[in-house]
Design a protein around this motif. Structure first.
Motif, mmCIF file in Angstrom:
data_model
loop_
_atom_site.group_PDB
_atom_site.id
_atom_site.type_symbol
_atom_site.label_atom_id
_atom_site.label_comp_id
_atom_site.label_asym_id
_atom_site.label_seq_id
_atom_site.Cartn_x
_atom_site.Cartn_y
_atom_site.Cartn_z
ATOM 1 N N ILE A 79 -5.410 4.138 -6.199
ATOM 2 C CA ILE A 79 -4.507 3.287 -4.947
ATOM 3 C C ILE A 79 -3.124 3.949 -5.404
ATOM 4 C CG2 ILE A 79 -3.757 1.303 -4.355
ATOM 5 C CD1 ILE A 79 -6.036 -0.238 -5.652
ATOM 6 N N GLU A 80 -2.777 4.526 -3.961
ATOM 7 C CA GLU A 80 -1.356 5.138 -4.017
ATOM 8 C C GLU A 80 -0.261 4.180 -3.480
ATOM 9 O OE1 GLU A 80 0.196 8.189 -4.785
ATOM 10 O OE2 GLU A 80 -1.416 9.099 -5.831
ATOM 11 N N ARG A 81 -0.755 3.461 -2.554
ATOM 12 C CA ARG A 81 0.465 2.759 -1.772
ATOM 13 C C ARG A 81 -0.219 1.454 -1.304
ATOM 14 N NH1 ARG A 81 3.247 5.186 -4.041
ATOM 15 N NH2 ARG A 81 5.221 6.438 -3.252
ATOM 16 N N ILE A 82 0.494 0.256 -1.185
ATOM 17 C CA ILE A 82 -0.100 -0.796 -0.660
ATOM 18 C C ILE A 82 1.124 -1.449 0.161
ATOM 19 C CG2 ILE A 82 -0.435 -3.306 -1.283
ATOM 20 C CD1 ILE A 82 -1.903 -2.616 -3.747
ATOM 21 N N GLY A 142 -11.287 13.599 4.753
ATOM 22 C CA GLY A 142 -10.643 14.894 3.714
ATOM 23 C C GLY A 142 -9.910 13.994 2.830
ATOM 24 N N GLY A 143 -9.968 12.433 2.778
ATOM 25 C CA GLY A 143 -9.529 11.674 1.843
ATOM 26 C C GLY A 143 -7.948 11.945 1.446
ATOM 27 N N ASN A 144 -7.521 11.694 0.484
ATOM 28 C CA ASN A 144 -6.035 11.844 -0.061
ATOM 29 C C ASN A 144 -5.092 11.219 0.704
ATOM 30 O OD1 ASN A 144 -6.565 13.942 -2.082
ATOM 31 N ND2 ASN A 144 -6.621 15.551 -0.725
ATOM 32 N N TRP A 145 -5.547 9.545 0.940
ATOM 33 C CA TRP A 145 -4.461 8.836 1.382
ATOM 34 C C TRP A 145 -3.452 8.339 0.482
ATOM 35 C CZ3 TRP A 145 -4.879 8.081 6.867
ATOM 36 C CH2 TRP A 145 -5.786 8.686 7.529
ATOM 37 N N ILE A 146 -2.455 8.547 0.813
ATOM 38 C CA ILE A 146 -1.282 8.328 -0.061
ATOM 39 C C ILE A 146 -0.228 7.374 0.435
ATOM 40 C CG2 ILE A 146 -1.721 10.585 -1.259
ATOM 41 C CD1 ILE A 146 0.781 11.448 0.267
ATOM 42 N N ASN A 194 -2.192 13.017 2.641
ATOM 43 C CA ASN A 194 -1.341 13.943 2.102
ATOM 44 C C ASN A 194 -1.811 15.327 2.723
ATOM 45 O OD1 ASN A 194 0.436 15.706 0.476
ATOM 46 N ND2 ASN A 194 -0.875 15.379 -1.169
ATOM 47 N N GLY A 195 -1.575 15.485 4.042
ATOM 48 C CA GLY A 195 -1.832 16.620 4.706
ATOM 49 C C GLY A 195 -0.527 17.748 4.662
ATOM 50 N N THR A 196 -0.268 18.741 3.678
ATOM 51 C CA THR A 196 0.804 19.703 3.686
ATOM 52 C C THR A 196 0.968 20.177 4.626
ATOM 53 O OG1 THR A 196 -0.774 20.586 2.062
ATOM 54 C CG2 THR A 196 1.212 19.467 1.131
ATOM 55 N N VAL A 197 -0.234 20.686 5.521
ATOM 56 C CA VAL A 197 0.024 21.406 6.647
ATOM 57 C C VAL A 197 -0.396 21.006 8.051
ATOM 58 C CG1 VAL A 197 -0.519 23.833 7.624
ATOM 59 C CG2 VAL A 197 0.050 23.703 5.048
ATOM 60 N N VAL A 198 -1.441 20.372 7.727
ATOM 61 C CA VAL A 198 -2.142 19.823 8.921
ATOM 62 C C VAL A 198 -1.615 18.471 9.564
ATOM 63 C CG1 VAL A 198 -4.443 18.904 9.982
ATOM 64 C CG2 VAL A 198 -4.399 20.306 7.916
#
Length: 268
Positions: free
Chosen positions: A17-20, A59-63, A79-83
């Protein structure tokens, strides 16, 4: 519910869990998870149960996750660094979601308590952008408000916003903290560098909080006294302690000249 005196676990939703984000009444809770495939989870009963938000980009990586005070507006980002386009918004309390068109992949998003201001940042890991963006129309359009060099200035990492969207705090990784008191028009930075991982702004914008991941994990606070700042103009504002004096001469065309001062006066 008792100012942190006692804690109880919420329903389990998985690791990472990254953020709430949470509504003022504590009933609507949005959680962003980046491990084991990643997902966004929503609770409408104060955390007693969670459901996975369906239909979001793969793609996951929901931050990142944020919720307005009334719980009706919500935003989450991968966390889409480019997309680009992996930031999603709900204007109906989580019932429906829309993928937003963003300038780049947003590493972090924040939402003012009144729901009128979206703030997102990209970071230089994408190779071409290290910028704080602001949207006042639910993500339909974005305006670049703070752009840092791709080298030497710190990688933009975290952003927070006051309840009315006027005070913005942006932190960098191994760099400085940047603050704006007029919605991103003008910015100033502190003189201390660190691993600024924690970032928060009080609802009224008068208190700023940053957390340093190194240096024994210290938390720093800054207090902005309302009532001793001039109204922000196109190029900044005046700030001073109590009983500071300033003499101004009006030159026309909305322009004033500072002709004298007493005490310590700051021009920003």
């Amino acid at each position: 519910v008792d100012q942190g005196a006692n804690w109880a676990p919420m329903a389990a939703i998985g690791a990472g869990i990254e953020r709430i984000g949470m509504s003022d009444d504590g009933q609507r809770i949005l959680a962003a998870r980046d491990h084991a495939g990643g997902a966004v989870h929503l609770s409408t009963d104060g955390g007693a149960s969670f459901s996975t938000v369906p239909g979001l980009p793969a793609g996951g990586n929901w931050i990142s996750a944020a919720v307005s005070a009334d719980g009706q507006k919500m935003v989450a980002s991968q966390n889409g660094t480019v997309v680009a386009g992996r930031t999603v918004l709900s204007a109906g309390g989580g019932s429906t979601w829309t993928a937003l068109t963003t300038p780049m992949g947003m590493h972090e998003v924040a939402l003012s308590a009144d729901g009128t201001t979206l703030v997102g940042l990209t970071h230089r890991n994408n190779g071409s952008d290290n910028t704080v963006y602001v949207s006042k129309d639910d993500g339909a359009t974005w305006t670049a408000r703070l752009s840092l060099p791709l080298t030497g200035a710190g990688n933009l990492l975290r952003v927070a916003v006051s309840g009315d969207g006027k005070t913005l705090l942006a932190n960098t990784w191994t760099g400085q903290s940047w603050v704006s008191f007029n919605g991103g028009t003008n910015w100033g930075s502190n003189n201390r560098t660190g691993y600024w991982y924690g970032t928060a702004v009080s609802r009224d914008g008068s208190r700023l909080f940053v957390g340093d991941q190194d240096n024994a994990g210290r938390i720093y606070t800054a207090i902005r006294s309302t009532g001793r700042l001039s109204t922000a103009g196109t190029t900044g504002y005046l700030a001073g302690a109590q009983y500071t004096g300033a003499s101004l001469q009006y030159l026309g065309n909305d322009t004033w000249l500072l002709t004298g001062s007493t005490g310590t006066l700051h021009i920003r």
